[in-house]
Design a protein around this motif. Sequence first.
Motif, short mmCIF file in Angstrom:
data_model
loop_
_atom_site.label_atom_id
_atom_site.label_comp_id
_atom_site.label_asym_id
_atom_site.label_seq_id
_atom_site.Cartn_x
_atom_site.Cartn_y
_atom_site.Cartn_z
N LEU A 176 0.88 -1.16 0.00
CA LEU A 176 0.00 0.00 0.00
C LEU A 176 0.92 1.21 0.00
O LEU A 176 1.76 1.36 0.88
CB LEU A 176 -0.91 0.01 1.24
CG LEU A 176 -1.92 1.15 1.29
CD1 LEU A 176 -2.90 1.09 0.11
CD2 LEU A 176 -2.68 1.13 2.61
N ILE A 177 0.78 2.03 -1.03
CA ILE A 177 1.69 3.15 -1.28
C ILE A 177 0.96 4.48 -1.10
O ILE A 177 -0.18 4.62 -1.53
CB ILE A 177 2.23 3.10 -2.73
CG1 ILE A 177 2.90 1.76 -3.03
CG2 ILE A 177 3.15 4.28 -3.02
CD1 ILE A 177 4.20 1.52 -2.32
N LYS A 178 1.63 5.43 -0.49
CA LYS A 178 1.17 6.82 -0.47
C LYS A 178 2.16 7.62 -1.30
O LYS A 178 3.34 7.65 -0.99
CB LYS A 178 1.12 7.38 0.95
CG LYS A 178 0.64 8.82 1.00
CD LYS A 178 0.58 9.34 2.43
CE LYS A 178 0.08 10.77 2.46
NZ LYS A 178 0.02 11.27 3.86
N ARG A 179 1.67 8.21 -2.40
CA ARG A 179 2.55 8.93 -3.32
C ARG A 179 2.09 10.37 -3.48
O ARG A 179 0.91 10.65 -3.61
CB ARG A 179 2.56 8.26 -4.69
CG ARG A 179 3.33 9.12 -5.71
CD ARG A 179 3.61 8.46 -7.00
NE ARG A 179 4.62 7.42 -6.95
CZ ARG A 179 5.93 7.63 -6.81
NH1 ARG A 179 6.40 8.83 -6.63
NH2 ARG A 179 6.77 6.63 -6.83
N ASN A 180 3.07 11.26 -3.49
CA ASN A 180 2.85 12.63 -3.91
C ASN A 180 3.93 12.96 -4.93
O ASN A 180 4.64 12.05 -5.39
CB ASN A 180 2.82 13.61 -2.73
CG ASN A 180 4.14 13.74 -2.01
OD1 ASN A 180 5.20 13.38 -2.52
ND2 ASN A 180 4.09 14.28 -0.81
N SER A 181 4.09 14.21 -5.27
CA SER A 181 5.05 14.57 -6.32
C SER A 181 6.50 14.49 -5.85
O SER A 181 7.40 14.57 -6.67
CB SER A 181 4.75 15.97 -6.84
OG SER A 181 4.85 16.91 -5.79
N GLU A 182 6.73 14.31 -4.57
CA GLU A 182 8.09 14.27 -4.05
C GLU A 182 8.53 12.91 -3.52
O GLU A 182 9.71 12.64 -3.44
CB GLU A 182 8.26 15.30 -2.93
CG GLU A 182 8.08 16.72 -3.41
CD GLU A 182 8.28 17.74 -2.31
OE1 GLU A 182 8.81 18.81 -2.63
OE2 GLU A 182 7.91 17.47 -1.15
N ASP A 183 7.56 12.05 -3.16
CA ASP A 183 7.94 10.84 -2.45
C ASP A 183 6.89 9.75 -2.61
O ASP A 183 5.72 10.04 -2.85
CB ASP A 183 8.11 11.17 -0.96
CG ASP A 183 8.85 10.11 -0.18
OD1 ASP A 183 9.59 9.32 -0.79
OD2 ASP A 183 8.70 10.09 1.05
N ALA A 184 7.32 8.53 -2.46
CA ALA A 184 6.42 7.39 -2.36
C ALA A 184 6.77 6.65 -1.07
O ALA A 184 7.92 6.27 -0.87
CB ALA A 184 6.57 6.46 -3.56
#
Length: 118
Positions: A70-78
């Motif tokens: 289960l991944i949480k991704r934004n434009s800077e990090d996963a």
Amino acid sequence: MLTFDELKKDRELINLIDWEMTPELAVRMYLEWGNIWARGEDRKHVVRSKSDYSIYFVVNCWARPYYIYLIKRNSEDATELAKFELPKRFEKPVCELKGVYALEGELKEWMKEELNVT
């Protein structure tokens, strides 16, 4: 990082999961800004700022044992929020080829049932 049993108990996190997000779409949205059209249904998949993020599943089929993350991704990090083994019965249909895949078909339905998502 959460186990599957811990994830099952975290209703707040389960409610944040984007069941339509795929690894490919996440790359387009967060690593290739501007490579997505903002029409109709796609509007919910538009990144407007660094505070936007998605939480979604990926299946890692590069080496045994195969894992679901289960991944949480934004434009800077996963960030990996949870990790657990792919059930053996899904190995052949999901991990026939090496790679990283979205939850689809029977695996997606099984996961929703396990997490009590309607």
